[in-house]
Write an enzyme that holds these catalytic residues in place. Structure first.
Site, PDB file in Angstrom:
ATOM      1  N   SER A 299      -9.360   1.804   2.938  1.00 40.27           N
ATOM      2  CA  SER A 299      -8.481   2.585   2.256  1.00 40.27           C
ATOM      3  C   SER A 299      -7.287   1.677   1.227  1.00 40.27           C
ATOM      4  O   SER A 299      -6.516   2.292   0.661  1.00 40.27           O
ATOM      5  CB  SER A 299      -7.672   3.392   3.205  1.00 40.27           C
ATOM      6  OG  SER A 299      -6.835   2.803   4.028  1.00 40.27           O
TER       7      SER A 299
ATOM      8  N   LYS B   9       0.943  -1.184   0.055  1.00 40.51           N
ATOM      9  CA  LYS B   9      -0.192  -0.110  -0.052  1.00 40.51           C
ATOM     10  C   LYS B   9       0.872   1.148  -0.244  1.00 40.51           C
ATOM     11  O   LYS B   9       1.796   1.460   0.694  1.00 40.51           O
ATOM     12  CB  LYS B   9      -0.806  -0.038   1.283  1.00 40.51           C
ATOM     13  CG  LYS B   9      -2.008   1.154   1.369  1.00 40.51           C
ATOM     14  CD  LYS B   9      -2.883   0.744   2.497  1.00 40.51           C
ATOM     15  CE  LYS B   9      -3.746   1.794   2.780  1.00 40.51           C
ATOM     16  NZ  LYS B   9      -4.789   1.282   4.125  1.00 40.51           N
TER      17      LYS B   9
ATOM     18  N   SER C  42      -9.654  -0.943   6.633  1.00 34.26           N
ATOM     19  CA  SER C  42      -9.024  -0.823   5.753  1.00 34.26           C
ATOM     20  C   SER C  42      -8.472  -2.051   4.866  1.00 34.26           C
ATOM     21  O   SER C  42      -8.088  -1.848   3.759  1.00 34.26           O
ATOM     22  CB  SER C  42      -8.197   0.363   5.627  1.00 34.26           C
ATOM     23  OG  SER C  42      -8.777   1.674   5.977  1.00 34.26           O
TER      24      SER C  42
END
Length: 557
Positions: free
Chosen positions: A184, A109, A208
């Site tokens: 996210s 990420k 997330s």
């Protein structure tokens, strides 16, 4: 202190009255007779701060000789997938001697440090900053043989479970364009769910990892708090910080967790995580004596969390798909009963207050009190805040700061109370997990919504309202929780669009092996891609019911 009095620098900017001006901001004052002393002390600490500022930073040195970075680039639109799933593309070849992740392609990420690779953090409020170090999980993935092929887009400041908030662009659900991939960890989940990469390492501070995994049809684990070190991550809140793997299968998930779990000598969150390489999650699955038996889950007790199905936002089709998946546990020999933990319903509110306050302090550069690696380059890139760059933040991040400042001003001491109540909720789940091995519920109360609008702040929030009602509470408590894909349900806006449904499996702290075992047996026995919503009456009410509460002394306000 006397040495500071003697050596105040001639150019020191502190002047008479500065101490008083600082204290006015919090509504207090000092005696006039003490003014000179406090301003002298302030000048001394200024010089001390200047001295520390001029010292070289101390960052772990990455082994770029063994693991060189090849062809780092911002992908062209032709290279992009699902809209804007890639933050940067590059190649770092993993250990050529092999390892548990050999042959696997991975992304991390875009809030995880990769030395030499610019990081956006989902924002354009400041220029992309370039880390000088690798996060611990990056080094461990490479040592385990994985090839890291890029950073995947994350939502703006990792502050949304939508997938249209990143300044780098919108990410489409791999199962249907125009629908959310969740956030996210949006880009990584889309890439894994589509089969384009094998694994992504994401972060989870309210859902997330699990929310995008559920929406994209992935296996996503938020481990026990601290099992995976957070060294080299841009953090939102140390209490809620969790890192974990997103994969297409439970076995791959376990193998990745083996590669990245364990204390690294830096992050104090992971002090209790055990030695790196000592966990054997994948080996436990391979050697499980029940595997291959007609009833491989015989003796396992599954608790169906009543409150996890009772939210106003619950989509009936999602509820029924998950209940059908729960019934399949009985076919594998497990016993299933309904369990009630009323404290579950307090989770979203407790999480909101705790996260708004601590998240605000982090965004403002005031996070403190933890031993670990601080990404000072990131702090220099984004601070100090100005009206110009603050206005570039997505409304969810702006709202966090507004909320946090208000709460600290109007409710002094409330943060401590939320931490106490969070512990109470954790105790309630621990009590329930003494009688059942695992708790299950829908990961999200509805399938992927359509992308929202970058209009008013309210319009930006609308698509994701209620999405974390079952996930955020376990960031508060720290329990491990895995999202397992168990079927499809129709989109709320269009019943002809079928989208994945995730079932959340929650275990006791440090009980990832139990979660993996149950999820792996379900996954092995049933093909989730063929499990479709079928209209029928819910069977939830005929489950045996048990309620768990924890009596504690009242918390003093």
């Amino acid at each position: 202190m006397s040495v500071f009095f003697k050596d105040i620098s001639p150019g020191n900017p502190v002047k008479k009255g500065d101490a008083e001006d600082l204290l006015k901001k919090i509504g207090v004052a000092i005696d006039d007779k003490d003014s000179d002393d406090y301003n002298l002390l302030l000048a001394a600490v200024h010089d001390c701060a200047e001295h520390i500022s001029n010292l070289p930073d101390y960052q772990p040195v990455p082994d770029t000789k063994q693991y060189p970075r090849e062809n780092i680039r911002r992908p062209t639109q032709e290279e992009q997938e699902f809209g804007h799933a890639w933050a940067h593309k590059f190649l770092i070849r993993g250990n050529r001697d092999g390892g548990p992740m050999a042959g696997k392609s991975a992304t991390v990420k875009d809030c995880i440090a990769v030395a030499g690779v610019p990081q956006f953090y989902g924002s354009d409020a400041f220029p992309a900053w370039t880390p000088s170090t690798d996060a611990t999980v990056v080094t461990r993935l490479l040592d385990a043989g994985a090839d890291i092929v890029g950073t995947s887009t994350c939502e703006n400041f990792c502050n949304s479970t939508a997938s249209f908030t990143s300044a780098q662009g919108t990410i489409d659900n791999p199962h249907h364009a125009g629908y959310s991939a969740g956030g996210s960890t949006s880009g990584g989940s889309a890439l894994v769910g589509s089969g384009m990469v094998d694994v992504t390492v994401g972060t989870d501070q309210g859902g997330s990892i699990r929310v995008p995994s559920a929406l994209c049809g992935c296996v996503g684990l938020k481990p026990t708090h601290g099992l995976v070190p957070y060294t080299g991550f841009t953090s939102g809140d140390a209490v809620d910080d969790h890192a974990g793997p997103i994969t297409r299968t439970v076995m791959d998930n376990a193998a990745c967790l083996d590669a990245i779990a364990g204390y690294d000598g830096i992050d104090d969150r992971s002090l209790g995580a055990g030695e790196h390489g000592s966990h054997g999650f994948a080996e436990a699955l391979r050697s499980c004596p029940a595997t291959g038996n007609a009833f491989p889950l015989a003796g396992i007790k599954i608790g169906v969390l009543k409150e996890g199905f009772g939210h106003d936002a619950m989509q009936p089709e999602v509820r029924d798909v998950v209940l059908d998946a729960v019934r399949k546990f009985e076919q594998l020999g497990a016993s299933v009963q309904e369990v009630s933990v009323p404290a579950h319903m307090e989770g979203p509110a407790v999480w909101t207050i705790q996260q708004r306050i601590s998240g605000t302090l982090t965004i403002l550069g005031q996070a403190h009190g933890r031993r670990g690696l601080y990404l000072t380059e990131f702090e220099h890139a984004r601070l100090p805040w100005t009206t110009e760059n603050f206005r570039k933040l997505f409304p969810s991040t702006q709202n966090t700061v507004i909320n946090g400042l208000y709460l600290m001003d109007k409710f002094p001491g409330l943060y401590g109370k939320t931490m106490n109540i969070g512990r109470q909720i954790s105790d309630a789940f621990d009590l329930a997990l003494q009688d059942v091995d695992l708790l299950v519920m829908p990961t999200t109360p509805f399938v992927a919504p359509r992308h929202g609008s970058r209009g008013t702040p309210r319009q930006c929030f609308e698509p994701t309202i209620g999405l974390t009602v079952n996930t955020a509470v376990f960031n508060v408590t720290g329990h491990p929780a895995l999202s397992l894909p168990v079927g499809f349900a129709p989109a709320r806006e269009d019943e002809t669009v079928a989208l994945p449904v995730g079932m959340q499996i929650v275990g006791g702290k440090w009980q990832e092996k139990m979660i993996y075992r149950v999820a792996h047996e379900w996954e092995t026995a049933f093909n989730w891609r063929t499990c479709r919503y079928m209209a029928k009456e819910s069977q939830q009410d005929d489950l045996p019911k048990v309620q768990y509460t924890v009596e504690v002394s009242p918390v003093v306000a």
